[in-house]
Scaffold this motif. Structure first.
Motif, PDB file in Angstrom:
ATOM      1  N   ILE A   1      -3.758  -9.235  -8.307  1.00 10.63           N
ATOM      2  CA  ILE A   1      -3.418 -10.461  -7.027  1.00 10.63           C
ATOM      3  C   ILE A   1      -1.610  -9.993  -7.638  1.00 10.63           C
ATOM      4  O   ILE A   1      -0.695  -9.953  -7.838  1.00 10.63           O
ATOM      5  N   GLU A   2      -1.393 -10.116  -6.043  1.00 11.82           N
ATOM      6  CA  GLU A   2      -0.270 -10.112  -5.616  1.00 11.82           C
ATOM      7  C   GLU A   2       0.817 -11.476  -6.222  1.00 11.82           C
ATOM      8  O   GLU A   2       0.298 -13.014  -5.533  1.00 11.82           O
ATOM      9  N   VAL A   3       1.782 -11.775  -6.870  1.00 11.97           N
ATOM     10  CA  VAL A   3       2.728 -12.515  -7.637  1.00 11.97           C
ATOM     11  C   VAL A   3       3.146 -13.373  -6.280  1.00 11.97           C
ATOM     12  O   VAL A   3       3.354 -14.676  -6.771  1.00 11.97           O
ATOM     13  N   SER A   4       3.701 -12.656  -5.290  1.00 11.23           N
ATOM     14  CA  SER A   4       4.353 -13.836  -4.565  1.00 11.23           C
ATOM     15  C   SER A   4       3.511 -14.494  -3.620  1.00 11.23           C
ATOM     16  O   SER A   4       3.728 -15.497  -2.731  1.00 11.23           O
ATOM     17  N   SER A   5       2.686 -14.301  -3.511  1.00 16.75           N
ATOM     18  CA  SER A   5       1.223 -15.194  -2.846  1.00 16.75           C
ATOM     19  C   SER A   5       0.200 -15.419  -2.866  1.00 16.75           C
ATOM     20  O   SER A   5      -0.528 -16.481  -2.846  1.00 16.75           O
ATOM     21  N   GLY A   6       0.266 -15.239  -4.763  1.00 18.18           N
ATOM     22  CA  GLY A   6      -1.365 -15.183  -4.936  1.00 18.18           C
ATOM     23  C   GLY A   6      -3.102 -15.037  -4.892  1.00 18.18           C
ATOM     24  O   GLY A   6      -3.446 -15.199  -5.271  1.00 18.18           O
ATOM     25  N   LYS A   7      -2.697 -13.995  -3.621  1.00 15.48           N
ATOM     26  CA  LYS A   7      -4.030 -13.739  -2.890  1.00 15.48           C
ATOM     27  C   LYS A   7      -4.475 -12.252  -3.916  1.00 15.48           C
ATOM     28  O   LYS A   7      -3.973 -11.797  -4.476  1.00 15.48           O
ATOM     29  N   VAL A   8      -5.541 -12.480  -3.892  1.00 18.11           N
ATOM     30  CA  VAL A   8      -6.113 -10.979  -5.020  1.00 18.11           C
ATOM     31  C   VAL A   8      -6.447 -10.273  -3.861  1.00 18.11           C
ATOM     32  O   VAL A   8      -6.913 -10.505  -2.707  1.00 18.11           O
ATOM     33  N   LEU A   9      -5.702  -9.267  -4.241  1.00 18.99           N
ATOM     34  CA  LEU A   9      -5.823  -7.769  -3.429  1.00 18.99           C
ATOM     35  C   LEU A   9      -6.689  -7.216  -3.318  1.00 18.99           C
ATOM     36  O   LEU A   9      -7.158  -6.729  -2.547  1.00 18.99           O
ATOM     37  N   LEU A  10      -7.413  -7.356  -4.221  1.00 20.00           N
ATOM     38  CA  LEU A  10      -8.701  -6.270  -4.801  1.00 20.00           C
ATOM     39  C   LEU A  10      -9.904  -6.583  -6.122  1.00 20.00           C
ATOM     40  O   LEU A  10      -8.775  -7.395  -7.154  1.00 20.00           O
ATOM     41  N   ALA A  11     -10.484  -6.799  -5.707  1.00 20.51           N
ATOM     42  CA  ALA A  11     -11.779  -7.465  -6.940  1.00 20.51           C
ATOM     43  C   ALA A  11     -13.432  -6.449  -6.971  1.00 20.51           C
ATOM     44  O   ALA A  11     -13.657  -5.539  -5.947  1.00 20.51           O
ATOM     45  N   LEU A  12     -13.098  -6.087  -8.472  1.00 29.05           N
ATOM     46  CA  LEU A  12     -13.589  -4.833  -9.064  1.00 29.05           C
ATOM     47  C   LEU A  12     -14.886  -5.674 -10.146  1.00 29.05           C
ATOM     48  O   LEU A  12     -14.625  -6.360 -10.594  1.00 29.05           O
ATOM     49  N   LYS A  13     -15.938  -5.424  -9.677  1.00 30.62           N
ATOM     50  CA  LYS A  13     -16.654  -5.107 -10.983  1.00 30.62           C
ATOM     51  C   LYS A  13     -18.152  -3.829 -11.651  1.00 30.62           C
ATOM     52  O   LYS A  13     -18.213  -3.921 -11.516  1.00 30.62           O
ATOM     53  N   THR A  14     -18.243  -4.183 -12.691  1.00 32.69           N
ATOM     54  CA  THR A  14     -18.702  -3.476 -13.257  1.00 32.69           C
ATOM     55  C   THR A  14     -19.084  -4.154 -14.562  1.00 32.69           C
ATOM     56  O   THR A  14     -18.982  -4.969 -15.169  1.00 32.69           O
ATOM     57  N   ASN A  15     -20.565  -3.683 -14.352  1.00 34.23           N
ATOM     58  CA  ASN A  15     -21.598  -3.928 -16.212  1.00 34.23           C
ATOM     59  C   ASN A  15     -21.011  -2.641 -17.056  1.00 34.23           C
ATOM     60  O   ASN A  15     -21.980  -1.429 -17.184  1.00 34.23           O
ATOM     61  N   VAL A  16     -20.909  -3.079 -18.833  1.00 34.87           N
ATOM     62  CA  VAL A  16     -20.991  -2.387 -19.878  1.00 34.87           C
ATOM     63  C   VAL A  16     -22.185  -3.063 -21.081  1.00 34.87           C
ATOM     64  O   VAL A  16     -22.182  -3.929 -20.781  1.00 34.87           O
ATOM     65  N   LYS A  17     -22.655  -1.981 -21.080  1.00 34.84           N
ATOM     66  CA  LYS A  17     -23.316  -2.412 -23.071  1.00 34.84           C
ATOM     67  C   LYS A  17     -23.338  -3.518 -23.772  1.00 34.84           C
ATOM     68  O   LYS A  17     -22.549  -2.837 -24.325  1.00 34.84           O
ATOM     69  N   ARG A  18     -23.876  -3.536 -24.074  1.00 34.52           N
ATOM     70  CA  ARG A  18     -23.408  -4.730 -25.977  1.00 34.52           C
ATOM     71  C   ARG A  18     -22.941  -4.143 -26.253  1.00 34.52           C
ATOM     72  O   ARG A  18     -22.054  -3.929 -26.908  1.00 34.52           O
ATOM     73  N   SER A  19     -24.322  -3.287 -27.087  1.00 38.49           N
ATOM     74  CA  SER A  19     -23.120  -2.150 -27.840  1.00 38.49           C
ATOM     75  C   SER A  19     -22.852  -1.339 -28.548  1.00 38.49           C
ATOM     76  O   SER A  19     -21.502  -1.279 -28.892  1.00 38.49           O
ATOM     77  N   GLY A  20     -21.933  -0.871 -26.923  1.00 42.66           N
ATOM     78  CA  GLY A  20     -20.982   0.045 -26.307  1.00 42.66           C
ATOM     79  C   GLY A  20     -19.788  -1.011 -27.224  1.00 42.66           C
ATOM     80  O   GLY A  20     -18.568  -0.391 -27.742  1.00 42.66           O
TER      81      GLY A  20
ATOM     82  N   ALA B   1      -1.258 -17.293 -12.228  1.00 43.34           N
ATOM     83  CA  ALA B   1      -1.024 -15.747 -11.734  1.00 43.34           C
ATOM     84  C   ALA B   1       0.588 -15.388 -11.358  1.00 43.34           C
ATOM     85  O   ALA B   1       1.522 -14.441 -11.771  1.00 43.34           O
ATOM     86  N   LYS B   2       0.786 -16.215 -10.774  1.00 41.70           N
ATOM     87  CA  LYS B   2       2.162 -16.885  -9.975  1.00 41.70           C
ATOM     88  C   LYS B   2       4.021 -16.817 -11.125  1.00 41.70           C
ATOM     89  O   LYS B   2       4.555 -16.063 -11.349  1.00 41.70           O
ATOM     90  N   ALA B   3       2.489 -17.562 -11.984  1.00 47.18           N
ATOM     91  CA  ALA B   3       3.791 -18.622 -12.524  1.00 47.18           C
ATOM     92  C   ALA B   3       4.162 -17.330 -13.699  1.00 47.18           C
ATOM     93  O   ALA B   3       5.178 -16.862 -14.014  1.00 47.18           O
ATOM     94  N   VAL B   4       3.246 -16.311 -14.249  1.00 50.02           N
ATOM     95  CA  VAL B   4       3.300 -15.674 -15.253  1.00 50.02           C
ATOM     96  C   VAL B   4       4.398 -14.226 -13.956  1.00 50.02           C
ATOM     97  O   VAL B   4       5.023 -13.372 -15.114  1.00 50.02           O
ATOM     98  N   GLY B   5       3.755 -14.082 -13.909  1.00 51.32           N
ATOM     99  CA  GLY B   5       4.315 -13.065 -12.911  1.00 51.32           C
ATOM    100  C   GLY B   5       5.668 -13.146 -12.546  1.00 51.32           C
ATOM    101  O   GLY B   5       6.584 -12.533 -12.677  1.00 51.32           O
TER     102      GLY B   5
END
Length: 321
Positions: free
Chosen positions: A156-175, A125-129
């Protein structure tokens, strides 16, 4: 002279050509419930937008494709779809933050050999950023669990590589299947083959080679048009030959009818040759691939009405292949 048999062959050729000219290409609307997917992406974008606005000095972020963890997710390009939809929503949620263009992101991922895997580590992430000149990276993963896809988002913060926020959600396969059918363009050599068999030039349009398609259509039109023109001239001379009152005129009209018969055959063989070359080219040039494309309209013939800046109405006609 075998006029009747020749006319049958010509009629068949003309019928196939006319079939191509008036053949509509309609796409069905994908099945499945897409509203849940849209709601999930909207929820992620709102939560992400709230967190991003708290970060001072943040001017540019990049929404990178999510890693596809699973064969079906990879085959359906779920990670690419999530990133595309999320990026579109963030444009309205974060109007003051610049988002890196999709083409630039894809070019960097390809250069770093991450186009298939996506970003799964902080160092990546740091390299790409840094290459994208972004202060933060939005990425994540999509995993298959039973009849659902689990979407995990990370800011992800590019300068440090630190994860600032993590979220999760589930969605149905059909959609997600419905969205994949709508947004992922699948191309195969087999599809290119049968299109080129059905109509000259269609396989080239399918392979995204319109210049070749126009050449094929032009040559086929000349050959078919020439066959029709010479056939009717042959018919005319043959009728005059049958109605001739003396041997000299009869021989003259017969010779001319024979000349046009040869021309008709030449044009027919040329049309068949162009058709055959069109099939070969479509197969050789065709590729089996899947590409992401945001499609908001159905393929096929579309007629629409628009209102211009001056208030004047106008009609538009579009053809999709």
């Amino acid at each position: 002279m075998k006029v009747k048999r020749q006319w049958k062959g010509l009629n068949f050729l003309v019928s196939l050509f006319l079939l191509f000219l008036f053949l509509p290409v309609f796409g069905d609307e994908p099945a499945g419930d897409k509203k849940e997917i849209e709601a999930a992406i909207e929820g992620l974008s709102q939560k992400l937008g709230t967190e991003v606005q708290k970060i001072q000095g943040l001017e540019k972020i990049a929404v990178v494709k999510f890693a596809n963890l699973g064969r079906d997710a990879m085959d359906m390009k779920v990670g690419e779809i999530v990133a595309e939809l999320l990026g579109e929503r963030l444009k309205s949620v974060l109007p003051n933050i610049k988002l890196v263009e999709r083409e630039k992101i894809d070019a960097v991922l390809e250069e770093m050999k991450l186009s298939l895997l996506g970003i799964t580590e902080g160092e990546n992430a740091k390299a790409v950023g840094n290459l994208l000149e972004a202060q933060a990276i939005v990425t994540g993963s999509v995993n298959e669990i039973a009849d659902e896809f689990v979407i995990v988002l990370r800011l992800i913060e590019v300068s440090s590589g630190k994860v600032l926020l993590a979220l999760k959600t589930n969605v149905k396969r059909s959609g997600m299947v419905a969205l994949s059918d709508e947004m992922v363009v699948k191309r195969t050599r087999v599809d290119s083959l049968y299109r080129s068999i059905l109509a000259p030039g269609w396989g080239q349009f399918y392979n995204r080679q319109p210049y070749k398609a126009y050449i094929v259509i032009g040559l086929e039109a000349v050959a078919v048009g020439g066959a029709i023109w010479s056939y009717f001239l042959m018919e005319d001379r043959y009728d005059k030959y049958k109605n001739a009152t003396n041997t000299e005129d009869a021989q003259k009209y017969y010779d001319r009818a024979e000349k046009y018969r040869v021309m008709t055959n030449a044009f027919i063989y040329s049309a068949i040759g162009v058709w055959a070359l069109n099939v070969i080219d479509a197969v050789v040039s065709g590729k089996s691939e899947k590409t992401l494309k945001v499609k908001t309209k159905k393929e096929g013939v579309r007629v629409g009405a628009t209102i211009g800046p001056d208030g004047s109405p106008s009609l538009s006609l579009e053809w999709g292949f």
